[in-house]
Write an enzyme that holds these catalytic residues in place. Structure first.
Site, PDB file in Angstrom:
ATOM      1  CG  ASP A  97      35.409   7.309  -5.047  1.00  0.00           C
ATOM      2  OD1 ASP A  97      36.810   7.375  -6.145  1.00  0.00           O
ATOM      3  OD2 ASP A  97      35.197   6.070  -4.633  1.00  0.00           O
ATOM      4  CE  LYS A 125      36.123   3.215  -2.608  1.00  0.00           C
ATOM      5  NZ  LYS A 125      34.930   3.202  -4.056  1.00  0.00           N
TER       6      LYS A 125
HETATM    7  P1  NAD Z   1      27.389   0.208  -5.791  1.00  0.00           P
HETATM    8  O1  NAD Z   1      26.865  -0.694  -6.176  1.00  0.00           O
HETATM    9  O2  NAD Z   1      27.400   1.248  -4.666  1.00  0.00           O
HETATM   10  O3  NAD Z   1      25.642   1.449  -6.494  1.00  0.00           O
HETATM   11  C1  NAD Z   1      24.702   0.753  -7.563  1.00  0.00           C
HETATM   12  C2  NAD Z   1      23.231   2.386  -8.035  1.00  0.00           C
HETATM   13  O4  NAD Z   1      23.503   1.879  -9.155  1.00  0.00           O
HETATM   14  C3  NAD Z   1      22.794   2.449  -6.646  1.00  0.00           C
HETATM   15  O5  NAD Z   1      22.372   3.280  -6.718  1.00  0.00           O
HETATM   16  C4  NAD Z   1      21.723   1.883  -7.351  1.00  0.00           C
HETATM   17  O6  NAD Z   1      20.188   1.673  -6.387  1.00  0.00           O
HETATM   18  C5  NAD Z   1      21.594   2.030  -8.863  1.00  0.00           C
HETATM   19  N1  NAD Z   1      21.482   0.656  -9.315  1.00  0.00           N
HETATM   20  C6  NAD Z   1      21.679  -0.367 -10.033  1.00  0.00           C
HETATM   21  N2  NAD Z   1      21.331  -1.240 -10.827  1.00  0.00           N
HETATM   22  C7  NAD Z   1      19.796  -0.154 -11.972  1.00  0.00           C
HETATM   23  C8  NAD Z   1      19.526  -0.023 -12.288  1.00  0.00           C
HETATM   24  N3  NAD Z   1      18.884  -0.778 -13.155  1.00  0.00           N
HETATM   25  N4  NAD Z   1      17.790   1.209 -12.378  1.00  0.00           N
HETATM   26  C9  NAD Z   1      18.313   2.527 -11.248  1.00  0.00           C
HETATM   27  N5  NAD Z   1      19.376   2.112 -10.647  1.00  0.00           N
HETATM   28  C10 NAD Z   1      20.135   0.831 -10.642  1.00  0.00           C
HETATM   29  O7  NAD Z   1      28.126   1.135  -7.476  1.00  0.00           O
HETATM   30  P2  NAD Z   1      28.885   2.644  -6.768  1.00  0.00           P
HETATM   31  O8  NAD Z   1      30.076   2.116  -7.205  1.00  0.00           O
HETATM   32  O9  NAD Z   1      28.191   3.647  -6.545  1.00  0.00           O
HETATM   33  O10 NAD Z   1      28.915   2.854  -8.941  1.00  0.00           O
HETATM   34  C11 NAD Z   1      28.019   3.304  -9.714  1.00  0.00           C
HETATM   35  C12 NAD Z   1      28.654   3.684 -10.762  1.00  0.00           C
HETATM   36  O11 NAD Z   1      29.556   4.806 -10.960  1.00  0.00           O
HETATM   37  C13 NAD Z   1      29.313   2.835 -11.580  1.00  0.00           C
HETATM   38  O12 NAD Z   1      28.850   2.922 -12.468  1.00  0.00           O
HETATM   39  C14 NAD Z   1      30.474   2.785 -11.517  1.00  0.00           C
HETATM   40  O13 NAD Z   1      31.176   2.248 -12.971  1.00  0.00           O
HETATM   41  C15 NAD Z   1      30.666   3.927 -11.513  1.00  0.00           C
HETATM   42  N6  NAD Z   1      32.023   4.610 -10.292  1.00  0.00           N
HETATM   43  C16 NAD Z   1      32.883   5.465 -11.282  1.00  0.00           C
HETATM   44  C17 NAD Z   1      33.985   6.345 -10.879  1.00  0.00           C
HETATM   45  C18 NAD Z   1      34.917   7.141 -11.097  1.00  0.00           C
HETATM   46  O14 NAD Z   1      36.258   7.314 -10.642  1.00  0.00           O
HETATM   47  N7  NAD Z   1      34.401   7.585 -12.471  1.00  0.00           N
HETATM   48  C19 NAD Z   1      33.742   5.677  -9.374  1.00  0.00           C
HETATM   49  C20 NAD Z   1      33.159   4.725  -8.419  1.00  0.00           C
HETATM   50  C21 NAD Z   1      32.202   4.357  -9.018  1.00  0.00           C
END
Ligand code: NAD
Length: 289
Positions: free
Chosen positions: A109, A73
């Site tokens: 997004d 991405k």
């Molecule tokens: P990413 O790996 O880029 O980021 C992960 C984030 O979670 C970081 O900010 C990290 O610090 C935090 N994190 C992880 N474990 C943690 C913990 N134990 N305590 C506190 N913070 C913690 O992931 P992403 O792609 O940004 O995805 C994040 C969430 O968003 C996921 O749950 C994903 O399913 C969701 N998401 C949803 C959609 C949608 O369309 N609904 C789209 C993208 C992502």
């Protein structure tokens, strides 16, 4: 599906790795067929170092457009001819359209997040937002809500490898001259988080907390919720996270999970690809409910 593929069928695709689990091919192909659009959508497992060859193939084969998923991405942006304002600010693309031979990168997004709130009766314009997270989803939400006129975004993240990311995003939003105050704080400062939530209109979780296997966890104490606080999760597996459940129990009038964001980012991508509206109610019932 074979019966509708012919010598003119336009190809769309998904690039990233892994892609085998993706629901996008089945959703797009169903929608193309149901709207009578002569197009097909396939998933291709590609790594970052293959992107120059992928871009060449898109141009050579006259592919109509494509979605991009992890780990590509961010890396894809440098190979494109143009970026939408959101994709530029976020620094990542999930939807690329080919317009007159030019590849234009978009990021739907954040658009999907904002639309999901709108569909539930809430707008981000002029609102004070507390955003938990600094990864891909959080960056898209911070940038899109700033572009859409949020008054402030207070980002909270634990001090892990994503923290610097949030600081960088803050600088980019400031440099873009957007009228939105963005701050970054350590999630460990619970008093600061409590005070920020107390004066916020919208609270968003865009971390992995709440998602399986962290589905028994939440980052927000139940006593921080109040009736007029809008609570939104990006997590859609499970559909109702512990945070959303507790927000509802605490009487929050609007507490929404992440499944709608997933639907609406796809609807926005479909519109960019085809110029047409996805039959979202039908698609939601069939693939998201
Ligand atoms: P990413 O790996 O880029 O980021 C992960 C984030 O979670 C970081 O900010 C990290 O610090 C935090 N994190 C992880 N474990 C943690 C913990 N134990 N305590 C506190 N913070 C913690 O992931 P992403 O792609 O940004 O995805 C994040 C969430 O968003 C996921 O749950 C994903 O399913 C969701 N998401 C949803 C959609 C949608 O369309 N609904 C789209 C993208 C992502």
């Amino acid at each position: 599906m074979e019966a509708r593929i012919n010598g003119h069928t336009q190809l769309f695709g998904l690039f990233g790795s892994p892609v085998g689990h993706s629901g996008s091919p089945v959703m797009y192909n169903y929608t193309f067929a149901s709207l009578g659009i002569d197009a097909a959508y396939l998933a291709f497992d590609v790594q970052i170092d293959q992107l120059p060859a992928v871009i060449q193939a898109v141009r050579t084969l006259n592919i109509g457009g494509f979605n991009v998923t992890m780990p590509c991405k961010t890396a894809i942006a440098q190979y494109l001819d143009e970026l939408s304002p959101a994709a530029k600010l976020i620094g990542a693309c999930n939807t690329v359209v080919v317009k007159n031979g030019k590849l234009e990168g978009n990021n739907t997004d954040g658009i999907g997040f904002v639309r999901n709130l709108q569909e539930n009766g809430a707008d981000v314009k002029g609102k004070k937002i507390v955003l938990l997270g600094a990864g891909g989803a959080a960056t898209a939400i911070a940038c899109q809500t700033a572009l859409d006129g949020a008054a402030s975004v207070a980002v909270f993240n634990r001090k892990d490898e994503f923290y610097a990311n949030a600081e960088k995003t803050t600088e980019k939003i400031k440099a873009a001259g957007l009228d939105c105050q963005v701050t970054v704080s350590d999630l460990a400062n619970d008093d600061v988080l409590k005070a920020a939530i107390a004066s916020a209109d919208i609270l968003v979780n865009a971390t992995k907390v709440g998602m399986k296997p962290l589905d028994e966890q939440t980052l927000v104490k139940k006593e921080y919720f109040r009736k007029d606080l809008i609570v939104a999760d990006t997590v859609y597996n499970p559909k109702e996270t512990l945070m959303i459940k507790e927000a509802k129990e605490a009487g929050c009038e609007l507490a929404v999970g992440g499944i709608g964001m997933l639907l609406w980012q796809g609807v926005a991508a479909f519109k960019l690809f085809t110029g047409k509206d996805m039959p979202h109610e039908e698609v939601f019932k069939k693939f998201f409910a």
